[in-house]
Write an enzyme that holds these catalytic residues in place. Structure first.
Site, short mmCIF file in Angstrom:
data_model
loop_
_atom_site.label_atom_id
_atom_site.label_comp_id
_atom_site.label_asym_id
_atom_site.label_seq_id
_atom_site.Cartn_x
_atom_site.Cartn_y
_atom_site.Cartn_z
N ILE A 146 0.76 -1.18 0.04
CA ILE A 146 -0.08 0.01 -0.02
C ILE A 146 0.84 1.19 0.02
O ILE A 146 0.74 2.21 -0.60
CB ILE A 146 -0.98 0.06 1.20
CG1 ILE A 146 -1.79 -1.11 1.16
CG2 ILE A 146 -1.71 1.38 1.31
CD1 ILE A 146 -2.65 -1.35 2.27
N THR A 224 -4.66 4.81 7.57
CA THR A 224 -5.48 3.70 6.98
C THR A 224 -5.13 2.24 7.28
O THR A 224 -5.69 1.50 6.64
CB THR A 224 -5.57 3.83 5.46
OG1 THR A 224 -4.25 3.78 4.88
CG2 THR A 224 -6.33 5.16 4.78
N SER A 225 -4.22 2.27 8.61
CA SER A 225 -3.60 0.90 8.78
C SER A 225 -4.38 0.38 9.77
O SER A 225 -5.30 -0.48 9.49
CB SER A 225 -2.04 1.15 8.95
OG SER A 225 -1.19 1.05 7.66
N ARG A 226 -4.22 0.67 10.83
CA ARG A 226 -4.82 0.02 12.02
C ARG A 226 -4.61 1.21 13.31
O ARG A 226 -3.86 2.16 13.39
CB ARG A 226 -4.12 -1.14 12.68
CG ARG A 226 -4.25 -2.38 11.81
CD ARG A 226 -5.83 -2.90 11.93
NE ARG A 226 -6.20 -4.02 11.08
CZ ARG A 226 -6.39 -4.31 9.88
NH1 ARG A 226 -6.70 -2.86 9.14
NH2 ARG A 226 -6.63 -5.00 9.36
N ASP A 250 -9.17 6.15 8.67
CA ASP A 250 -10.13 5.18 8.37
C ASP A 250 -9.94 3.95 9.48
O ASP A 250 -10.86 3.31 9.40
CB ASP A 250 -9.52 4.71 7.10
CG ASP A 250 -10.43 3.62 6.64
OD1 ASP A 250 -11.52 3.94 6.31
OD2 ASP A 250 -10.08 2.51 6.41
N GLU A 255 -12.11 0.47 17.55
CA GLU A 255 -13.14 0.60 16.70
C GLU A 255 -13.93 -0.73 16.26
O GLU A 255 -15.03 -0.68 16.10
CB GLU A 255 -12.36 0.90 15.25
CG GLU A 255 -11.85 -0.17 14.41
CD GLU A 255 -11.46 -0.11 13.16
OE1 GLU A 255 -10.70 1.01 12.97
OE2 GLU A 255 -11.54 -0.79 12.29
N HIS A 314 -13.48 2.53 8.53
CA HIS A 314 -12.69 1.33 8.11
C HIS A 314 -13.47 0.91 6.55
O HIS A 314 -13.80 -0.24 6.34
CB HIS A 314 -12.77 0.01 8.85
CG HIS A 314 -11.70 -0.62 8.70
ND1 HIS A 314 -10.67 -1.02 9.81
CD2 HIS A 314 -10.88 -1.33 7.70
CE1 HIS A 314 -9.69 -1.88 9.38
NE2 HIS A 314 -9.80 -1.94 8.20
N ALA A 316 -11.37 1.85 3.64
CA ALA A 316 -10.47 2.11 2.76
C ALA A 316 -10.31 0.95 1.81
O ALA A 316 -10.02 1.05 0.70
CB ALA A 316 -9.16 2.22 3.29
N PHE A 317 -10.87 -0.06 2.19
CA PHE A 317 -10.73 -1.30 1.15
C PHE A 317 -12.03 -1.56 0.37
O PHE A 317 -11.79 -2.36 -0.47
CB PHE A 317 -10.41 -2.75 1.93
CG PHE A 317 -12.14 -3.23 2.62
CD1 PHE A 317 -12.35 -2.35 4.00
CD2 PHE A 317 -12.69 -4.16 2.09
CE1 PHE A 317 -13.52 -2.79 4.50
CE2 PHE A 317 -13.95 -4.27 2.70
CZ PHE A 317 -14.42 -3.80 3.75
P1 NAD Z 1 2.79 -4.97 3.61
O1 NAD Z 1 3.14 -6.13 4.36
O2 NAD Z 1 2.78 -4.91 2.06
O3 NAD Z 1 3.67 -3.72 3.98
C1 NAD Z 1 3.87 -3.51 5.24
C2 NAD Z 1 5.34 -2.66 5.46
O4 NAD Z 1 5.45 -2.54 6.80
C3 NAD Z 1 6.50 -3.69 4.92
O5 NAD Z 1 7.19 -3.01 4.11
C4 NAD Z 1 7.20 -3.76 6.37
O6 NAD Z 1 8.66 -3.92 6.10
C5 NAD Z 1 6.93 -2.63 7.09
N1 NAD Z 1 7.17 -2.71 8.42
C6 NAD Z 1 6.79 -4.12 9.34
N2 NAD Z 1 7.18 -3.70 10.57
C7 NAD Z 1 7.63 -2.41 10.66
C8 NAD Z 1 8.21 -1.80 11.59
N3 NAD Z 1 8.13 -2.25 12.94
N4 NAD Z 1 8.62 -0.55 11.39
C9 NAD Z 1 8.63 -0.08 10.17
N5 NAD Z 1 8.17 -0.52 8.90
C10 NAD Z 1 7.59 -2.00 9.45
O7 NAD Z 1 1.31 -4.45 3.77
P2 NAD Z 1 0.27 -3.62 2.98
O8 NAD Z 1 -0.55 -4.50 2.29
O9 NAD Z 1 0.78 -2.35 2.38
O10 NAD Z 1 -0.88 -3.28 4.31
C11 NAD Z 1 -0.26 -2.41 5.29
C12 NAD Z 1 -1.35 -2.27 6.52
O11 NAD Z 1 -2.54 -1.70 5.96
C13 NAD Z 1 -1.89 -3.85 6.63
O12 NAD Z 1 -1.26 -4.53 7.69
C14 NAD Z 1 -3.22 -3.44 7.39
O13 NAD Z 1 -3.24 -3.43 8.50
C15 NAD Z 1 -3.54 -2.33 6.82
N6 NAD Z 1 -4.74 -2.33 5.89
C16 NAD Z 1 -5.93 -1.67 6.06
C17 NAD Z 1 -6.86 -1.56 4.96
C18 NAD Z 1 -8.33 -0.65 5.25
O14 NAD Z 1 -9.32 -1.03 4.67
N7 NAD Z 1 -8.01 0.36 6.01
C19 NAD Z 1 -7.15 -2.60 4.23
C20 NAD Z 1 -5.78 -3.21 3.83
C21 NAD Z 1 -4.70 -3.10 4.63
#
Ligand code: NAD
Length: 352
Positions: A146, A224-226, A250, A255, A314, A316-317
């Site tokens: 992402i 948009t992560s957690r 998001d 939540e 939530h 974003a997806f």
């Molecule tokens: P991904 O696994 O492709 O990328 C995660 C990145 O985080 C990697 O490059 C990794 O090296 C880095 N990382 C891991 N631990 C770390 C740390 N301690 N410090 C710094 N960097 C670190 O994941 P993604 O597909 O890009 O998704 C990211 C997050 O987005 C998911 O974990 C999920 O929680 C969230 N997400 C949210 C939605 C939504 O609808 N809001 C949808 C999909 C994913």
């Protein structure tokens, strides 16, 4: 094979029933309705799978979560019990990145205030003036799937991108035209910060009081992560003091509770729930977990009602294309397991 789906919508029910028609496929509203005889379980992000759930479901062999985030599943407990877990590794990185920009533009162009200005008697351009993204510095925390799509879009806006990740990809950075820097440098330089890392112990409350203190005054924060990547109270303080100019969220801490309660409680309603004939001390003693939930609800409600916060629940997806990809991958994951060739498994942990 009994396959149980939790947290599905009507269109998904139809799809999964048809795709897996040779199996005993069932659909329930919540995790506590899953029978002990379940063998394959498919969940979404609000079903928390822990050791107690695994113990109560001894026939369970496989969990297919319809998400890329896996922080709702105790992977160590699954591994100890021999339950395989698969996830949807890739379904909507462009989708979430696009939503990241929807939030970012909502803040930079003051969309919430502009919409509300329409309803007010006095209109003033000055009161709702936004700013350009062009040439601003975007701090991207996490350059996985992402994060990289977010950077691709940012470059189209001619933004400067500074990124932080525990795994750097210098070649990609050179091609895409961005630079890596230590976290503190990204915090200090960013006009806008956006989070794209998983929620793991090392990233819990990554943005806390100390982190906000290192930020440029007025920084915009997008998550948009957690939710638990940000310490909510620290964010509220930073919004109060002006260190954070605005936030596009998001996801929120607690939540799950908001979702489960399926309501948008206002402060007064929460307080009356809290009171319900007992003193707050008695409540705290009798049901500390509930108090924590309700406090979280109230805090979130205060946060998202601020004029300088844009909140999406939530979503974003949630594009047509991404939801279709989630469905297809989940069916493939379940079929893979049933055919003895599991795919997209996460048991044992993901590597970063
Ligand atoms: P991904 O696994 O492709 O990328 C995660 C990145 O985080 C990697 O490059 C990794 O090296 C880095 N990382 C891991 N631990 C770390 C740390 N301690 N410090 C710094 N960097 C670190 O994941 P993604 O597909 O890009 O998704 C990211 C997050 O987005 C998911 O974990 C999920 O929680 C969230 N997400 C949210 C939605 C939504 O609808 N809001 C949808 C999909 C994913």
């Amino acid at each position: 094979m009994q396959i149980v789906f939790v947290e599905t919508e009507p269109s998904e029910v139809e799809y999964f029933r048809e795709e897996l028609r040779e199996h005993d496929v069932r659909f329930v509203g919540a995790l506590d309705e899953v029978g002990a005889e379940v063998e394959v379980l498919s969940v979404f992000i609000y079903s928390r799978i822990d050791a107690a759930f695994l113990e109560a479901h001894p026939a369970l062999q496989f969990i297919a979560t319809r998400s890329s985030g896996i922080d709702h599943i105790d992977l160590a407990a699954c591994e100890a019990r021999g339950v395989d877990v698969s996830f949807v590794r890739s379904y909507g990185e462009n989708t979430v990145a696009e939503h990241t920009f929807a939030l970012m533009l909502s803040l930079s162009r003051r969309i919430r205030a502009s919409l509300e200005a329409n309803q007010k008697r006095k209109f003033s351009y000055e009161a709702i003036r936004g700013f350009d993204l062009e040439k601003k510095t975007l701090g991207v925390i996490g350059t996985g799937r992402i994060g990289m799509h977010t950077i691709r879009i940012a470059k189209a806006f001619d933004m400067c991108v500074l990124a932080y990740d525990i795994v750097e990809k210098p070649l990609v950075a050179a091609v895409r035209g961005f630079e890596y820097a230590p976290l503190d440098d990204v915090l200090a330089a960013a006009d806008i910060l956006t989070l794209h890392i998983p929620l793991v112990p090392a990233t819990h409350h990554l943005l806390d009081r100390a982190a906000f203190a290192k930020c440029k005054r007025g920084v915009l924060v997008i998550n948009t992560s957690r939710g638990a990547l940000i310490e909510t109270e620290a964010l509220v303080e930073a919004l109060d003091s002006g260190i954070v100019g605005a936030a596009g969220l998001d996801v929120l801490e607690e939540e799950r509770v908001m979702q489960r309660e399926a309501l948008n409680l206002i402060g007064d309603q929460i307080i009356s729930k809290l009171q319900s004939g007992l003193t707050s001390h008695e409540l705290r003693v009798q049901n500390p977990a509930r108090i924590q939930e309700l406090t979280g609800l109230m805090r979130n409600q205060q946060l998202i009602s601020r004029e300088n916060v844009v909140f999406t629940p939530h979503t974003a997806f949630n594009s047509v294309e991404a939801v279709a990809r989630i469905g297809r991958t989940t069916v493939e994951n379940i079929r893979g397991f049933l055919e003895g060739a599991p795919r997209n498994t996460v048991t044992g942990g993901l590597e970063w």
